[in-house]
Write an enzyme that holds these catalytic residues in place. Structure first.
Site, PDB file in Angstrom:
ATOM      1  N   GLU A  16       0.743  -1.241  -0.147  1.00 22.18           N
ATOM      2  CA  GLU A  16      -0.089   0.118  -0.177  1.00 22.18           C
ATOM      3  C   GLU A  16       0.829   1.319   0.064  1.00 22.18           C
ATOM      4  OE1 GLU A  16      -2.932  -0.178   3.071  1.00 22.18           O
ATOM      5  OE2 GLU A  16      -3.458  -2.124   2.773  1.00 22.18           O
ATOM      6  N   ASP A  31      -4.152   7.046   3.519  1.00 24.34           N
ATOM      7  CA  ASP A  31      -5.091   6.639   4.446  1.00 24.34           C
ATOM      8  C   ASP A  31      -6.122   5.640   3.801  1.00 24.34           C
ATOM      9  OD1 ASP A  31      -6.709   7.099   7.106  1.00 24.34           O
ATOM     10  OD2 ASP A  31      -8.315   7.700   5.565  1.00 24.34           O
ATOM     11  N   ARG A  50      -1.152  11.357  14.510  1.00 20.20           N
ATOM     12  CA  ARG A  50      -1.862  10.852  13.477  1.00 20.20           C
ATOM     13  C   ARG A  50      -3.207  11.638  13.096  1.00 20.20           C
ATOM     14  NH1 ARG A  50       2.502   8.194  10.935  1.00 20.20           N
ATOM     15  NH2 ARG A  50       3.741   7.400  12.741  1.00 20.20           N
ATOM     16  N   TRP A 108     -16.084   6.361   9.454  1.00 18.75           N
ATOM     17  CA  TRP A 108     -15.021   7.519   9.343  1.00 18.75           C
ATOM     18  C   TRP A 108     -14.884   8.569   8.404  1.00 18.75           C
ATOM     19  CZ3 TRP A 108     -10.215   3.443   9.966  1.00 18.75           C
ATOM     20  CH2 TRP A 108     -10.260   3.012  11.103  1.00 18.75           C
ATOM     21  N   HIS A 159     -10.583  -7.968   8.731  1.00 19.77           N
ATOM     22  CA  HIS A 159      -9.491  -7.481   9.883  1.00 19.77           C
ATOM     23  C   HIS A 159     -10.246  -6.511  10.758  1.00 19.77           C
ATOM     24  CE1 HIS A 159      -6.312  -6.735  12.234  1.00 19.77           C
ATOM     25  NE2 HIS A 159      -6.242  -5.526  12.163  1.00 19.77           N
ATOM     26  N   HIS A 194       2.195  -1.304  17.096  1.00 17.97           N
ATOM     27  CA  HIS A 194       2.285   0.150  17.738  1.00 17.97           C
ATOM     28  C   HIS A 194       3.519   0.250  18.647  1.00 17.97           C
ATOM     29  CE1 HIS A 194      -2.101  -0.684  17.074  1.00 17.97           C
ATOM     30  NE2 HIS A 194      -2.019   0.710  16.552  1.00 17.97           N
TER      31      HIS A 194
END
Length: 467
Positions: free
Chosen positions: A141, A146, A172, A218, A298, A351
């Site tokens: 990607e 985004d 972010r 979103w 996911h 993370h």
């Protein structure tokens, strides 16, 4: 924001306008809306009625079901050894990738040159995965800013601001789409990059999409029609993208829904309505997949124990979940609920810059075995990171994935490759034969025989190793 249509711009409020509205509310100088407001904004749907909607308006129920059940279609899909490995989709968004995007945006780089340089990034990502021994690859990607914006700018019916940044987490920020009209499919959005990646490897490359519910949750939605209606439009649009990918020879398509749970209404008595149309929107986008095409999803950012039935109803062939920081709570819950489809619990936290060592990863995978999930069908237990790797550096990603693959191999040796009395078919040097299922050879040959979208080379995996 002069690029936005005047009629849309007049409806938007940024920081200055919102502060002015707060001041007006505090002073009591605001007047009730009149009929002109309805003409400007449209009449909103009945909120209570919308909350109780459990289906997608205007969608034929026949479009919500795969042509075969999981038990029937799964043997026709790619088959692997025990504990197959993959990643969630994205790889590091390096300074070079961001530089290329800036050059394209300011006109210093042509679209053709930009795509050529992005293809080099894809080739590097494929090379890394081949080198460390990943079973199912991704293109990484590099072309995506985004996971929602990338699709929003290519679908009809959505608009974007230039400076309307919204904090996602930490440092972010993202620019959410504004849904301004009916959402429709315009042209294939991911086929070119898939084709570039697939021609570089004989291993299957996943097609990578963001699901309709996450795009909706979103985004700034329309106020004149229900969220369920907007989810239906997004589902229909993404359905065409899924079809385009499988027609290009893609045998594994991932449709991510990380925002599924966060869209739940605050009032629990409205959960059933929301989950009904949300699950249907996902199924609408994926049910077009042929039985031989594996659908992956996911889920992340939260626990799902209290919506387990909805997760199962999504009918994805493979469920990958954020898991490493939860003490395997979701794995245990899925095992207790009798979840029977393929499962990929995250084995390490993306993370953190920490590189997980092999012994720690082995014990993590051993925990999946001990949970009893999938009752010993270890070729259906996937080994993958928690989430995408776009925020990490390659210096962290490569050793982490190498250790993950080694840990999976150790566990494979520990439990043996047998699954319910059978073993995954193996080729040269014990590498599992990946079958694209019935019709896979024809699809790959057709994709190779015609130019891919955007002039990119078509998939050329016709050697026979992938079906």
């Amino acid at each position: 924001e002069g690029h936005l249509p005047a009629e849309l711009l007049a409806k938007l409020s940024f920081a200055v306008q919102k502060l002015a509205a707060l001041a007006a509310l505090a002073s009591g100088s605001i007047t009730p809306a009149d009929a002109s407001a309805a003409a400007k904004w449209g009449c909103p749907p009945d909120g209570a009625a919308d909350a109780q909607t459990e289906c997608l308006p205007g969608v034929d129920a026949a479009l919500l079901k795969r042509s075969e059940s999981y038990e029937e279609r799964r043997p026709k899909q790619p088959q692997f050894h025990a504990f197959p490995t993959s990643t969630i989709g994205s790889f590091p968004q390096t300074a070079e990738v961001r530089r290329l995007r800036t050059l394209l945006r300011n006109g210093s780089l042509s679209r053709l040159d930009y795509e050529r340089l992005i293809d080099q990034q894809i080739a590097f990502a494929i090379g890394v995965q081949e080198a460390v021994g990943i079973d199912v690859l991704v293109h990484g990607e590099p072309e995506r800013t985004d996971m929602v914006e990338y699709f929003g700018v290519q679908l009809c019916g959505l608009a974007f601001t230039l400076q309307g940044w919204v904090q996602s987490y930490g440092s972010r920020y993202v620019r959410p789409p504004i849904i301004t009209g009916d959402v429709t499919f315009n042209a294939p959005m991911t086929v070119r990059e898939f084709a570039v990646a697939q021609q570089l490897t004989t291993k299957p490359v996943k097609g990578m999409l963001t699901g309709p519910v996450t795009i909706l949750n979103w985004s700034f939605p329309r106020k004149d029609i229900s969220r369920a209606a907007q989810a239906a439009q997004l589902g229909l649009a993404l359905r065409q993208e899924v079809d385009a990918l499988q027609n290009a020879g893609c045998c594994i398509i991932q449709v991510d829904e990380p925002a599924l749970r966060e869209g739940l209404p605050l009032k629990k008595d409205r959960w059933e309505g929301y989950l009904g149309w949300a699950v249907d929107a996902f199924r609408l986008s994926t049910s077009v997949a042929k039985p031989s095409v594996q659908v992956v999803t996911h889920l992340c950012y939260s626990d799902f124990q209290d919506i387990m039935a909805a997760v199962d109803a999504m009918d994805a062939d493979v469920l990958t979940i954020e898991n490493s920081r939860s003490g395997d709570a979701m794995v245990v819950a899925l095992a207790a609920a009798g979840y029977s489809k393929d499962l990929g619990p995250g084995v390490y936290d993306v993370h953190s810059p920490q590189i997980p060592d092999v012994d720690w990863l082995v014990e993590k995978i051993q925990g999946f075995v001990d949970s009893g999930v999938l009752k010993g069908r270890f070729d259906n237990v996937w080994v993958n990171p928690d989430c995408g790797l776009k925020t990490r550096r390659w210096a962290e990603v490569i050793p982490s994935l190498r250790n993950m693959v080694e840990a999976a191999a150790i566990m494979r040796a520990r439990v043996g490759s047998a699954s319910n009395g059978g073993a995954a078919a193996s080729g040269k040097n014990g590498v599992p034969i990946v079958r694209w299922g019935s019709g896979g050879k024809e699809a790959a040959a057709a994709a190779a025989a015609k130019p891919a979208v955007g002039g990119a080379p078509a998939p050329s995996c016709t050697s026979g190793c992938c079906w």
